[in-house]
Scaffold this active site. Structure first.
Site, mmCIF file in Angstrom:
data_model
loop_
_atom_site.group_PDB
_atom_site.id
_atom_site.type_symbol
_atom_site.label_atom_id
_atom_site.label_comp_id
_atom_site.label_asym_id
_atom_site.label_seq_id
_atom_site.Cartn_x
_atom_site.Cartn_y
_atom_site.Cartn_z
ATOM 1 N N TYR A 150 24.748 69.527 98.500
ATOM 2 C CA TYR A 150 24.846 70.391 97.319
ATOM 3 C C TYR A 150 26.264 70.898 97.080
ATOM 4 C CZ TYR A 150 19.880 70.458 96.466
ATOM 5 O OH TYR A 150 18.621 70.093 96.150
ATOM 6 N N LYS A 220 16.982 66.582 110.203
ATOM 7 C CA LYS A 220 16.881 65.129 110.311
ATOM 8 C C LYS A 220 17.980 64.683 111.283
ATOM 9 C CE LYS A 220 14.935 61.362 108.776
ATOM 10 N NZ LYS A 220 13.746 60.931 109.479
ATOM 11 N N ASP A 260 10.648 64.571 108.405
ATOM 12 C CA ASP A 260 9.514 63.757 107.934
ATOM 13 C C ASP A 260 8.234 64.128 108.678
ATOM 14 O OD1 ASP A 260 11.611 62.220 109.576
ATOM 15 O OD2 ASP A 260 9.746 61.292 110.216
ATOM 16 N N ASP A 284 14.924 72.079 99.691
ATOM 17 C CA ASP A 284 14.513 71.835 98.313
ATOM 18 C C ASP A 284 13.148 71.134 98.309
ATOM 19 O OD1 ASP A 284 14.624 71.606 95.577
ATOM 20 O OD2 ASP A 284 15.819 69.786 95.609
#
Ligand code: ATP
Length: 397
Positions: A150, A220, A260, A284
């Protein structure tokens, strides 16, 4: 007697009985949902605190209304007001067409360095949900608000900048892994120790003070070892360093989960998660996925907060809904529930609880705006103003 909310030396807030709270009405449905929110909040505060407390609303301009009146989308006076009064609230804002400002929300966040995007997600009885046990979802997401992709550092394929950057990667960094170098756009993902620490510290503090205890770092890091992996490592380090006693006493339990796997687990056993801290992009996806799980994407509240300086802006998370603006149809719950977060933030939890109970009671009776009522058994679609009146009617101590 001052009307100013100030920060105390230990980082808490000192709140007078009648604090001045700046608000931006917002564009599109903004004026309608803001009026509904203020009437609900004023009534609850008056009722719960027997007239001892009240909010002094101070309108500040941003968005279309600001542009019309001042020629600027986000006047400096508005930034000054949010800076000065610490805590504020805003309706949805239109994205300016042309002109220097890319997004007013981003400008506000950056101007006040509001590094946490806070999104609590819970189910309200009566609201139609796609899962079997929406009542098990009760998670507060701390989404990092200033870093990650971002940051907007990227170059478009084929531009001299992208070619220059690629040349730097190849010639100076020995990078030969870009699969299609001639047609790749390239971006940078900064994640820092400082940025991670201040986010995870705020989330840990919240997990302790609200009695939620469990804090999960969602990342992640198995793939992005230094950025998202750094987030995980720095996150654990800061809690172990600063919250050792709380961890030992069982007031705080910290674990982590690969993003995930988190998305699957949050569907299968949502009760396992209470507070989540995560980098910007994961945050998000996660916030909206959890909100969808409780049928609440249209009524989710949110806030952007700097826990170091005390600056906080509470907000409706939906857009300006121009298609229904001015028709008294908009659902004001996102802004009302954001205002409840604000009441909790300033320590007026009793009023927040009374409003949330009143909303629950309305939903149980099938009273809601059309967007929710059409999915409810015995749903009665109400206008924005009638729904606010129903919430007020159902608010009791
Ligand atoms: P923006 O450009 O400001 O994001 P938008 O219309 O593209 O506006 P939203 O405002 O999020 O995006 O609206 C998406 C859809 O959801 C629209 O059909 C709108 O009417 C509906 N909607 C959004 N907010 C509400 C609300 N508070 N109550 C009822 N419907 C809403």
């Amino acid at each position: 007697m001052t009307n100013l909310i100030t920060q105390t030396s230990d980082g808490g807030l000192s709140v007078p009985d009648s604090p001045i709270i700046p608000y931006v009405e917002g564009d599109g449905v903004g004026p309608e949902v803001t009026a509904a929110m203020q009437s609900v909040i004023n009534h609850a505060v008056q009722t719960v605190y027997s007239g001892q407390r009240s909010i002094v609303w101070k309108e500040v301009l941003a968005g279309g209304k600001a542009y019309e009146r001042t020629g600027e989308w986000l006047p400096e006076e508005t930034m000054q007001a949010f800076r000065h009064y610490l805590v504020g609230i805003k309706g949805p804002l239109t994205t300016p067409v042309g002109g220097g400002v890319r997004s007013l929300n981003v400008a506000l966040r950056q101007g006040l360095d509001l590094f946490v995007c806070l999104r609590p997600v819970r189910w309200f009885e009566g609201v139609e949900s796609p899962v079997k046990r929406p009542q098990d979802v009760d998670v507060t997401v701390f989404r990092e608000n200033t870093e990650d992709i971002y940051a907007g550092i990227e170059w478009e394929a084929g531009t001299p900048e992208a070619e220059k950057f690629l040349r730097f990667l190849r010639e100076e960094m020995g990078v030969n892994k870009v699969r299609f170098p001639g047609s790749s756009s390239l971006g940078i993902k900064p994640i820092s120790r400082e940025g991670t620490e201040r986010l995870v510290r705020a989330a840990a503090q919240y997990a302790i003070t609200t009695g939620r205890k469990r804090l999960t770092l969602v990342h992640k890091g198995n793939i992005m070892k230094f950025t998202e992996g750094g987030f995980k490592r720095w996150g654990y380090e800061v809690v172990e360093r600063e919250f050792a006693e709380d961890i030992q006493a069982g007031r705080l339990v910290v674990d982590d989960c690969i993003a995930d796997a988190f998305l699957q687990n949050a569907l299968l056993k949502p009760e396992a998660y209470r507070v989540v801290a995560t980098p910007n992009l994961n945050g998000d996806y996660i916030s909206d996925m959890l909100a969808a799980q409780v049928g609440g994407i249209g009524i989710s509240p949110g806030a952007n907060i700097n826990y170091t300086t005390g600056h906080a802006i509470f907000e409706a998370t939906h857009g300006t809904a121009p298609d229904i603006a001015g028709t008294d149809k908009a659902n004001p719950c996102s802004l009302i529930l954001s205002a409840c977060m604000m009441l909790r933030h300033i320590g007026w939890s009793e009023a927040a609880e009374a409003i949330e109970a009143a909303i629950t009671s309305c939903f149980q009776q099938g009273k809601a705006t059309a967007d929710l009522a059409r999915f409810m058994k015995n749903g009665t679609p109400l206008s924005t103003s009638s729904f606010a009146a129903a919430v007020i009617e159902n608010t009791s101590i």
